[in-house]
Enzyme design. Structure first.
Site, PDB file in Angstrom:
ATOM      1  N   LYS A 190      11.472  61.781  25.297  1.00 16.16           N
ATOM      2  CA  LYS A 190      10.504  62.230  26.910  1.00 16.16           C
ATOM      3  C   LYS A 190      10.989  63.340  26.593  1.00 16.16           C
ATOM      4  O   LYS A 190      12.604  63.245  27.232  1.00 16.16           O
ATOM      5  CB  LYS A 190      10.236  60.796  27.808  1.00 16.16           C
ATOM      6  CG  LYS A 190       9.309  61.476  29.076  1.00 16.16           C
ATOM      7  CD  LYS A 190       9.672  61.028  29.644  1.00 16.16           C
ATOM      8  CE  LYS A 190      10.630  60.925  31.146  1.00 16.16           C
ATOM      9  NZ  LYS A 190      10.190  60.367  32.339  1.00 16.16           N
ATOM     10  N   ASP A 216       9.622  50.623  32.813  1.00 15.30           N
ATOM     11  CA  ASP A 216      10.634  51.455  33.262  1.00 15.30           C
ATOM     12  C   ASP A 216      10.746  51.705  34.928  1.00 15.30           C
ATOM     13  O   ASP A 216      10.448  50.676  35.663  1.00 15.30           O
ATOM     14  CB  ASP A 216       9.782  52.761  33.753  1.00 15.30           C
ATOM     15  CG  ASP A 216      10.117  54.285  33.838  1.00 15.30           C
ATOM     16  OD1 ASP A 216      11.566  54.201  33.497  1.00 15.30           O
ATOM     17  OD2 ASP A 216       9.780  54.942  33.366  1.00 15.30           O
TER      18      ASP A 216
HETATM   19  C1  R5P Z   1      12.521  59.253  34.650  1.00 16.58           C
HETATM   20  O1  R5P Z   1      13.687  59.309  34.589  1.00 16.58           O
HETATM   21  C2  R5P Z   1      12.410  57.412  35.837  1.00 16.58           C
HETATM   22  O2  R5P Z   1      13.095  56.869  35.013  1.00 16.58           O
HETATM   23  C3  R5P Z   1      11.149  57.279  35.532  1.00 16.58           C
HETATM   24  O3  R5P Z   1      10.943  57.457  34.428  1.00 16.58           O
HETATM   25  C4  R5P Z   1      10.000  58.917  36.180  1.00 16.58           C
HETATM   26  O4  R5P Z   1      10.370  59.157  37.966  1.00 16.58           O
HETATM   27  C5  R5P Z   1       8.863  57.876  36.551  1.00 16.58           C
HETATM   28  O5  R5P Z   1       7.648  59.413  37.274  1.00 16.58           O
HETATM   29  P1  R5P Z   1       6.280  59.574  37.021  1.00 16.58           P
HETATM   30  O6  R5P Z   1       5.898  58.486  36.718  1.00 16.58           O
HETATM   31  O7  R5P Z   1       6.330  61.036  37.527  1.00 16.58           O
HETATM   32  O8  R5P Z   1       6.781  60.202  35.398  1.00 16.58           O
END
Ligand code: R5P
Length: 310
Positions: A190, A216
């Site tokens: 990503k 996550d």
């Molecule tokens: C970032 O590295 C975190 O682990 C999450 O993937 C991120 O903060 C998620 O944010 P969002 O839902 O806005 O993509």
């Protein structure tokens, strides 16, 4: 030392549930606000107490942190003997380094402010970065909600499923789910373009023909999960379930989650839930995890089994 639970205004429901499991009630307190917006929290009698201040720092993140700093100072001045900040969701943890010149290291700033306010120990759940421990001068207990979430997922996870980390930062977390659920791991590459826009194009690991469980540490806007689901589908897999410890659910997350081709999105109540409606959304409680940890800390017992493995 008597065990005392103090609750900030961020999540009184969680603090109450933790206190109840510990056979007590949060100490009475109040939060006043001056006409210009200044916060002035107050706590009741705490002299000689072993005090646990429960305050997750979800939105408004900065207000909740400032209230926590003031509460910690109030506890210290009220005579608490030992003060532990219990911050199930620790905001600013994504600012653990400068991604470009001129930025602050936000996580370090709030860690310093916690210590300066009187916290002698910090308890968090699945923080965004384990570097938090190195940034804090005080002991940091990093609990994990993965066993709670994995157990909730387990009955519905099909045999051929694969655990998907939606970015490199989530690999360790995905490995912990994989270990409980006995499934392989795939990893999405990503790139974050802005706070709310991410791009994901590649995936390492076999997802073709498999149901994916995307995991996550948090869902903020949902952009990361949405992008990971698209990559999974582009590589022949299906998005079966999503699991994340912290449901921040801001900035269009509700709509993104509703549009996900998944039957289930599981988070925890580390942050107040209810402002985002989605029939697929379900929250497991971390109150038993926190109550267990607080009870053991109060009795100076180890946290084996509750901590995230290194
Ligand atoms: C970032 O590295 C975190 O682990 C999450 O993937 C991120 O903060 C998620 O944010 P969002 O839902 O806005 O993509």
């Amino acid at each position: 030392m008597s065990l005392r639970i103090a609750a900030g205004s961020a999540h009184p429901g969680l603090a109450g549930a933790v206190a109840k499991l510990l056979g007590t009630e949060p100490v009475p307190g109040e939060l006043a606000r001056f006409p210009d917006g200044e916060l002035r929290p107050a706590v009741g009698h705490l002299r000689g107490g072993d005090v646990y201040v429960i305050q997750p720092t979800g939105p408004p993140v900065s207000d909740h942190f400032l209230e926590l700093f003031l509460l910690l100072d109030a506890c210290r001045r009220a005579g608490a003997q030992r003060i532990t900040a219990v911050v199930p969701y620790f905001g600013y943890a994504r600012q653990d380094r400068r991604s470009q010149p001129g930025e602050p290291v936000g996580a370090r700033v709030v860690a310093d402010a916690l210590a300066a306010s009187g916290a002698q120990r910090l308890v968090v759940i699945d923080p965004h970065t384990v570097a938090l421990e190195a940034m804090c001068g005080m002991p940091v207990e990093m609990l994990t909600a993965v066993p709670v979430l994995a157990q909730a997922l387990a009955p519905d996870v099909p045999g051929g499923a694969v655990i998907v980390a939606p970015d490199l930062g989530a690999v360790k977390l995905a490995e912990r789910y994989a270990s409980v659920l006995q499934r392989p791991v795939a990893v999405v590459r990503k790139t974050r373009i802005t706070g709310a826009i991410v791009r994901a194009e590649e995936i390492a690991g076999d997802v073709a023909g498999r149901p994916a469980v995307i995991v996550d540490d948090m869902i903020s806007t949902g952009a990361t999960i949405e992008a990971a689901a698209q990559v999974v589908r582009a590589h022949g897999g299906t998005c079966h379930t999503v699991a994340a410890t912290h449901g921040l659910l801001v900035g269009g997350a509700g709509q993104r989650l509703r549009q996900l081709p998944t039957s289930r999105v599981v988070t925890t109540d580390s942050l107040p839930q209810g402002h985002t409606s989605s029939p697929a959304l379900h929250a497991e409680s971390v109150a038993p995890l926190l109550a267990d940890a607080i009870s053991r800390l109060h009795h100076d017992q180890p946290l084996a089994g509750l901590r995230a493995p290194a």
